[in-house]
Write an enzyme that holds these catalytic residues in place. Structure first.
Site, PDB file in Angstrom:
ATOM      1  N   ASP A  33       0.818  -1.219   0.000  1.00  0.00           N
ATOM      2  CA  ASP A  33       0.000   0.000   0.000  1.00  0.00           C
ATOM      3  C   ASP A  33       0.848   1.264   0.000  1.00  0.00           C
ATOM      4  O   ASP A  33       0.651   2.157  -0.836  1.00  0.00           O
ATOM      5  CB  ASP A  33      -0.927   0.018   1.226  1.00  0.00           C
ATOM      6  CG  ASP A  33      -2.101  -0.938   1.082  1.00  0.00           C
ATOM      7  OD1 ASP A  33      -1.931  -1.983   0.440  1.00  0.00           O
ATOM      8  OD2 ASP A  33      -3.178  -0.639   1.622  1.00  0.00           O
TER       9      ASP A  33
ATOM     10  N   ASP B  75      -6.530   4.197  12.858  1.00  0.00           N
ATOM     11  CA  ASP B  75      -5.209   4.790  12.637  1.00  0.00           C
ATOM     12  C   ASP B  75      -5.261   6.139  11.938  1.00  0.00           C
ATOM     13  O   ASP B  75      -4.481   7.041  12.236  1.00  0.00           O
ATOM     14  CB  ASP B  75      -4.314   3.834  11.843  1.00  0.00           C
ATOM     15  CG  ASP B  75      -3.608   2.836  12.734  1.00  0.00           C
ATOM     16  OD1 ASP B  75      -3.578   3.049  13.963  1.00  0.00           O
ATOM     17  OD2 ASP B  75      -3.071   1.838  12.210  1.00  0.00           O
TER      18      ASP B  75
ATOM     19  N   SER C 200      -4.461  -9.359   9.013  1.00  0.00           N
ATOM     20  CA  SER C 200      -3.447  -8.300   9.048  1.00  0.00           C
ATOM     21  C   SER C 200      -2.710  -8.334  10.389  1.00  0.00           C
ATOM     22  O   SER C 200      -3.256  -8.764  11.404  1.00  0.00           O
ATOM     23  CB  SER C 200      -4.091  -6.929   8.836  1.00  0.00           C
ATOM     24  OG  SER C 200      -4.949  -6.606   9.913  1.00  0.00           O
TER      25      SER C 200
ATOM     26  N   ARG D 283       1.087   4.957  17.874  1.00  0.00           N
ATOM     27  CA  ARG D 283       0.857   5.920  16.794  1.00  0.00           C
ATOM     28  C   ARG D 283       1.261   7.356  17.160  1.00  0.00           C
ATOM     29  O   ARG D 283       1.875   8.042  16.338  1.00  0.00           O
ATOM     30  CB  ARG D 283      -0.606   5.880  16.341  1.00  0.00           C
ATOM     31  CG  ARG D 283      -1.055   4.554  15.732  1.00  0.00           C
ATOM     32  CD  ARG D 283      -0.085   4.034  14.699  1.00  0.00           C
ATOM     33  NE  ARG D 283      -0.630   2.902  13.962  1.00  0.00           N
ATOM     34  CZ  ARG D 283       0.040   1.817  13.649  1.00  0.00           C
ATOM     35  NH1 ARG D 283       1.309   1.691  14.033  1.00  0.00           N
ATOM     36  NH2 ARG D 283      -0.517   0.842  12.968  1.00  0.00           N
TER      37      ARG D 283
END
Length: 325
Positions: free
Chosen positions: A30, A139, A195, A110
């Site tokens: 991606d 996210d 994932s 994050r």
């Protein structure tokens, strides 16, 4: 809502030639496609990859791939020590937990990553940030809210919310075809049917086969821990010492191993807790964006520290402090 709106508007002007964007880059399909797509728009791409404890990641390979795909510069930043001291230990100190079960392993990583991304943008004089987060997960919110809080003059580009990008790339097959046409190398390893996101604090697994709550996670999936059935039958005794709610020393009373540095201490707790089958949860949670999500998490060292810190509070705090803490 406003930051999402301005993000989509950011690409509508025609000429972006020479404008700098700092892309949070993983080396995966991606973000490699996003790198090339942004370059087509005329942006000068500065890639940034954060080391927050991903097991087995070849960061030099990530650097080489970014440069070959068109990045002008690549930052590989080792944030492990900062992540442990400034985020993991502070989360333990605050007993941070979501919906009584999730220890926020991805959530607290994050802001650590986003903070450095903004710092790099300032160093490089970039007006734009970009990420590869989807338009339906948490996210996107984490990255963009952190960026706005740290520097409101910077605009975040979120390709997976850009109508033009979504129209062009409707699925993995479109991404793979684009990668092939543009000479972007793609791993020949078969993609797992779920994932994975990993850092020092935890590894999370979701999507794919795991979207069915009745589907048990395969044992081969786990990276940081053994199952309780496979754990040793002999107990392992450790002592954890805290100073103002922060762990400062671990002593293994079974073999006299001692760890004191923040990073080595936490890595050791991951090792000890993981080999003793500690830290797995399998839950369905509520995402910030309003949908349900099943997540399987392993947080061995974090689970151990949480229980130790709760025990410490039981010794140190009276009932009124516990009530309001």
């Amino acid at each position: 809502a406003n930051i999402f709106h301005t993000t989509i508007l950011s690409l509508h002007s025609m000429d972006r030639k020479g404008e700098k964007v700092v892309l949070a880059y993983s080396g995966g399909l991606d973000t490699s496609v996003i790198l090339k797509w942004l370059a087509e728009k005329g942006f000068e791409i500065i890639c940034y990859c954060a080391n927050v404890g991903q097991v087995g990641e070849d960061f030099e390979a990530v650097r080489a791939k970014a440069l070959s795909a068109g990045a002008k510069k690549v930052y590989i930043e080792d944030l492990r020590e900062e992540f442990v001291k400034g985020y993991i230990f502070e989360a333990v100190k605050a007993n941070a937990i979501y919906e009584s079960r999730y220890l926020l392993g991805t959530s607290i990583a994050r802001p650590c990553i986003a903070k450095r991304q903004v710092e790099i943008a300032r160093i490089e004089g970039a007006k734009f940030l970009a990420h590869g987060a989807t338009g339906k997960g948490n996210d996107q919110v984490r990255f963009e809210m952190c960026a706005q809080a740290l520097d409101a003059t910077i605009t975040t580009i979120a390709p997976w919310r850009e109508p033009e990008f979504i129209e062009r790339f409707k699925g993995r097959s479109d991404l793979l075809e684009y990668a092939k046409v543009n000479g972007i190398p793609v791993s020949s390893t078969p993609k797992a049917n779920y994932s994975i996101d990993e850092n020092l604090y935890h590894t999370s697994y979701e999507s794919g086969m795991l979207e069915d709550p009745a589907c048990p996670p395969p044992e081969s999936m786990f990276k940081m821990s053994v199952s309780p059935e496979a754990a040793p039958d002999v107990p392992e005794m450790i002592r954890i010492e805290f100073d103002e709610g922060i762990p400062i020393k671990v002593t293994n009373l079974s073999d006299n191993t001692v760890k004191t540095g923040a990073l080595e201490l936490f890595e050791y707790l991951n090792l000890v807790a993981g080999r003793n089958g500690i830290g797995r949860v399998d839950i369905v949670e509520n995402r910030f964006v309003g949908i349900k999500s099943r997540g399987v998490y392993e947080t061995p060292g974090g689970t151990l520290l949480r229980e130790a810190h709760l025990d410490l509070e039981g010794i140190c705090l009276d009932r009124e402090v516990v009530r309001v803490r």
